[in-house]
Design a protein around this motif. Structure first.
Motif, PDB file in Angstrom:
ATOM      1  N   VAL A 174       0.848  -1.189   0.000  1.00  0.00           N
ATOM      2  CA  VAL A 174       0.000   0.000   0.000  1.00  0.00           C
ATOM      3  C   VAL A 174       0.888   1.245   0.000  1.00  0.00           C
ATOM      4  N   ALA A 175       0.308   2.369  -0.435  1.00  0.00           N
ATOM      5  CA  ALA A 175       1.066   3.616  -0.547  1.00  0.00           C
ATOM      6  C   ALA A 175       1.196   4.325   0.789  1.00  0.00           C
ATOM      7  N   GLU A 176       0.296   4.015   1.718  1.00  0.00           N
ATOM      8  CA  GLU A 176       0.371   4.627   3.039  1.00  0.00           C
ATOM      9  C   GLU A 176      -0.379   3.761   4.042  1.00  0.00           C
ATOM     10  N   ALA A 177      -0.026   3.921   5.304  1.00  0.00           N
ATOM     11  CA  ALA A 177      -0.691   3.182   6.388  1.00  0.00           C
ATOM     12  C   ALA A 177      -1.070   4.184   7.469  1.00  0.00           C
ATOM     13  N   PHE A 178      -2.262   4.003   8.015  1.00  0.00           N
ATOM     14  CA  PHE A 178      -2.775   4.923   9.035  1.00  0.00           C
ATOM     15  C   PHE A 178      -3.609   4.116  10.023  1.00  0.00           C
ATOM     16  N   PRO A 179      -3.903   4.670  11.198  1.00  0.00           N
ATOM     17  CA  PRO A 179      -4.661   3.899  12.193  1.00  0.00           C
ATOM     18  C   PRO A 179      -6.088   3.655  11.728  1.00  0.00           C
ATOM     19  N   PRO A 180      -6.648   2.458  12.023  1.00  0.00           N
ATOM     20  CA  PRO A 180      -6.049   1.370  12.814  1.00  0.00           C
ATOM     21  C   PRO A 180      -5.595   0.197  11.941  1.00  0.00           C
ATOM     22  N   MET A 181      -4.940   0.480  10.824  1.00  0.00           N
ATOM     23  CA  MET A 181      -4.534  -0.583   9.897  1.00  0.00           C
ATOM     24  C   MET A 181      -3.463  -1.481  10.505  1.00  0.00           C
ATOM     25  N   SER A 182      -3.553  -2.771  10.196  1.00  0.00           N
ATOM     26  CA  SER A 182      -2.511  -3.727  10.560  1.00  0.00           C
ATOM     27  C   SER A 182      -1.663  -3.992   9.320  1.00  0.00           C
ATOM     28  N   VAL A 183      -0.373  -3.713   9.418  1.00  0.00           N
ATOM     29  CA  VAL A 183       0.509  -3.786   8.247  1.00  0.00           C
ATOM     30  C   VAL A 183       1.850  -4.401   8.643  1.00  0.00           C
ATOM     31  N   THR A 184       2.649  -4.666   7.619  1.00  0.00           N
ATOM     32  CA  THR A 184       4.040  -5.087   7.816  1.00  0.00           C
ATOM     33  C   THR A 184       4.940  -4.052   7.167  1.00  0.00           C
ATOM     34  N   VAL A 185       5.826  -3.472   7.962  1.00  0.00           N
ATOM     35  CA  VAL A 185       6.731  -2.424   7.482  1.00  0.00           C
ATOM     36  C   VAL A 185       8.102  -3.027   7.200  1.00  0.00           C
TER      37      VAL A 185
END
Length: 432
Positions: A291-302
């Motif tokens: 994804v192009a951006e992550a914001f709350p409350p997304m669960s992601v892997t950085v």
């Protein structure tokens, strides 16, 4: 309609809006009936559920379908006609998805109410129009303020039992508004309703021509919550380090977790705490791909551009906007253990974001009377359901913000290590 609802992070990732709200108020104010009415009016019930409630209502001799039975799931709740546990229910409209926490009204279940409201975007406080504001109404309003619930809705229920008297409504609304002015309640809405009959719940009622505001469901669908989230302070507690075991993928190292606040984008410079090393974000992955951006409350892997030693409990943030790295904490504590009180000198395990530590209670500044807001500075312990301000010293530094700035990185729980029971919920006032 299925009662399943997307998890918050999945809903956010798909651009769908999710509202968490809690019900609060005194005993017999109609919280469970209101939730049952919302589920009924939004057609969120299965046919067999409705038939079961109708059967139980008939067996009890009720002259109407008791919608409160939809949420009072414990046998003790149904037998006594009260709510004990926090019941979570889900429903949806074409505009928004909802998670409801039906919290108890009894004073001895204050801890349950704190649990239900701690993650809420909005709180519905019900008041019986015949009784007006009671002690428990004020208590729950204060707790919602303490827990930083950004939106309050006062529902003046059972208006049908006072013949929809506008003066009764105005008196309650004025009294509560003046009380809320003493609290930190940024957004307050007052709505006259009859949960039993469905007046002003899904649609405006003709019985209150003097009321010019929205119906309850309309307000829930349109209340603006996007700006409530902290999108300034980047906080990403690392929950898990992902290293695939596949022989075809040898260089993948990702850091999984839920975005607590702020916005993360590939190319952003970040710092890892507590080590202080810096790097840049190479990629942000989700279950559906990058994804192009992550914001709350997304669960992601950085994924980061550099190889840095990062493990569970570390936090990714901005180099010039970091949380406090502190071992001395001042916090408001809601004590939840009935077997033993909190005392100065006692030791507990602390669970803060993805970080675990041990802590000792170094001092107590005061115990708060939730009814009068009086501070007892002579108190040396907290018993079940009591709230007070304490000083804690942790074995390892916590990566913390003030609770009023960030509910995720400002909240924690205390655990009794001998029983493994959660004994308290805490809200950080100051991290020293």
């Amino acid at each position: 309609m299925s009662q399943s609802v997307l998890e918050p992070e999945a809903a956010a990732a798909r651009g769908m809006d999710l509202l968490r709200f809690a019900t609060a108020g005194s005993v017999d104010d109609g919280k469970s009936t209101l939730i049952g009415r919302l589920l009924y009016d939004t057609k969120s019930l299965f046919t067999d559920q409705l038939e079961a409630v109708e059967a139980v209502s008939a067996a009890r001799g009720d002259e109407y379908t008791n919608l409160a039975l939809l949420t009072d799931g414990l046998r003790a709740e149904r037998e006594q006609g009260i709510t004990i546990d926090v019941a979570y229910r889900y429903f949806a409209t074409p505009r928004r998805k909802f998670i409801i926490a039906d919290t108890p009204g009894h004073i001895q279940y204050t801890r349950n109410m704190v649990t239900g409201a701690s993650t809420a975007d909005l709180a519905l406080i019900l008041v019986d129009a015949r009784k007006g504001l009671v002690e428990q109404s004020r208590r729950h309003a204060f707790l919602c303020s303490l827990l930083r619930v950004p939106h309050l809705v006062l529902c003046v229920n059972k208006m049908d039992l006072v013949d929809w008297d506008q003066d009764v409504y105005n008196e309650i609304a004025d009294e509560f508004t003046s009380f809320a002015a003493k609290l930190d309640a940024p957004d307050l809405t007052v709505i006259p309703i009859s949960a039993l009959n469905g007046d002003n719940i899904a649609t405006r009622s003709e019985k209150s021509p003097w009321y010019e505001g929205p119906s309850l469901l309309h307000h829930l669908e349109h209340v603006h919550i996007a700006s409530d989230r902290n999108l300034v302070d980047v906080r990403f507690p690392v929950q898990y380090v992902i290293r695939p075991q596949s022989t075809t993928v040898t260089d993948y190292r990702g850091y999984a977790g839920q975005v607590a606040s702020g916005v993360l984008k590939p190319g952003d410079e970040v710092m890892v705490l507590p080590s202080g090393f810096t790097s840049t974000i190479a990629e942000i992955d989700t279950a559906d791909g990058p994804v192009a951006e992550a914001f709350p409350p997304m669960s992601v892997t950085v994924r980061l551009a550099d190889e840095i030693d990062i493990s569970r409990g570390d936090m990714i943030c901005r180099p010039h906007n970091a949380p406090a790295v502190a071992q001395d904490i001042e916090a408001m504590i809601c004590w939840m253990d009935e077997s033993a009180p909190l005392r100065v000198g006692a030791k507990y395990a602390v669970k803060h974001t993805t970080r675990t530590a041990r802590a000792v209670v170094r001092g107590m500044q005061y115990r708060l009377d939730v009814n009068t807001l009086h501070r007892d500075e002579t108190a040396d312990e907290l018993k079940l359901n009591e709230i007070g301000r304490v000083k804690l010293r942790t074995t390892v530094p916590l990566l913390a913000d003030e609770y009023r700035r960030n509910r995720t990185t400002g909240g924690f729980i205390l655990i009794d290590e001998t029983t493994n029971r959660t004994v308290a919920a805490g809200m950080i006032i100051e991290a020293l």
